[in-house]
Design an enzyme around this catalytic site. Structure first.
Site, PDB file in Angstrom:
ATOM      1  N   SER A  76       0.819  -1.207   0.000  1.00  0.00           N
ATOM      2  CA  SER A  76       0.000   0.000   0.000  1.00  0.00           C
ATOM      3  C   SER A  76       0.855   1.261   0.000  1.00  0.00           C
ATOM      4  CB  SER A  76      -0.959   0.014   1.188  1.00  0.00           C
ATOM      5  OG  SER A  76      -0.249  -0.039   2.395  1.00  0.00           O
TER       6      SER A  76
ATOM      7  N   HIS B 174       1.675   5.485   5.017  1.00  0.00           N
ATOM      8  CA  HIS B 174       0.961   5.972   3.837  1.00  0.00           C
ATOM      9  C   HIS B 174       1.395   7.387   3.473  1.00  0.00           C
ATOM     10  CE1 HIS B 174      -2.533   2.992   4.775  1.00  0.00           C
ATOM     11  NE2 HIS B 174      -1.528   2.412   4.165  1.00  0.00           N
TER      12      HIS B 174
END
Length: 272
Positions: free
Chosen positions: A140, A193
């Site tokens: 991710s 992230h």
């Protein structure tokens, strides 16, 4: 007199032909990344070797001997669903990137700065600023990096989207998505992230192109090694579809989308 029988209900069938066709068209580097994700997930099924601990970024174990972790953490996941969700989110983004820039460019960037820089930034912030030791893995980081790069390209052509009476810059989309993921999904690394998003912005703005040789050199390497002839599904520099680094013409418009898993500390992960 004629007798009639009730007609049979139509059988439910799942047509996987479009998916199969799509997977068969994937370019070479995207295929390789998916293969590594699947291979490492299969290795997790055995109990002799802890694959996650071996390949995760662990801030307190950041030393010269552990530099390989800056390349292994994006392709290692915690369990089947973690790997499946990240692979599903990454595939269309990575496939598009490779089609636009070529296989060799994708290889150099994702094995190089697009893995190592977000990982190094995460270690610096996590260890020296937050004083934590949360280990992370998961593709991710690449998902949010590519979303951020795409948001920069979108911003050039469509700077804002309307939310009620507010005009929100389109480049903020990955930040909003990362916040929603952190709120809705447990054990996700918001910091991981954001590290990916930062370098996605730099990629979209063109600042990371200095880490890829000029096209003249890439063409020489491709020709010398005959990569297009030898490697199936290879995308050459001259086959790319939208120009290098995805730089789009700038137009003005006045009015005018996971997870590093943690196994130490608070047990976070990136994405779903």
């Amino acid at each position: 007199m004629s007798s009639s029988q009730p007609s049979a209900l139509p059988a439910f069938s799942l047509n996987i032909a479009p998916l199969r066709s799509y997977l068969l068209r994937l370019p070479l580097f995207t295929r390789a990344v998916l293969l590594f994700i699947v291979a490492f997930w299969l290795l997790e099924l055995q109990s002799v070797w802890d694959v996650v601990t071996w390949g995760a970024i662990i801030p307190d174990e950041s030393n010269f001997a552990a530099l390989y972790r800056l390349n292994t953490y994006p392709v290692i996941h915690r369990g089947f669903f973690h790997a499946l969700l990240n692979a599903a989110a990454l595939t269309p983004l990575l496939e598009r990137f490779e089609a636009e820039h070529g296989t060799l460019t994708a290889l150099l960037l994702f094995v190089g700065p697009l893995s190592t820089f977000p990982g190094a930034l995460y270690i610096i912030v996590e260890k020296f600023i937050l004083h934590n030791n949360t280990a992370v893995v998961g593709a991710s980081v690449w998902v949010f990096l590519l979303l951020a790069s795409e948001s920069i390209k979108t911003f050039r052509t469509n700077p804002y989207f309307q939310v009620g009476t507010l005009k929100v810059p389109t480049w903020t989309t990955p930040l909003f998505v990362s916040f929603v993921v952190a709120v809705l999904l447990s054990n996700t690394s918001f910091l991981g992230h954001v590290c990916g998003i930062i370098f996605g912005y730099l990629l979209g703005l063109g600042y990371l192109k200095i880490f890829v040789p000029p096209e003249k050199i890439l063409r020489f390497i491709e020709g010398k090694l005959n990569l297009l002839g030898r490697l199936p599904h290879y995308v050459s520099v001259d086959q790319k579809t939208h120009g290098r680094y995805g730089v789009l013409p700038t137009t003005s418009s006045g009015e005018s989308g996971v997870a590093m898993s943690s196994y130490i500390g608070s047990s976070q992960r990136l994405g779903p």
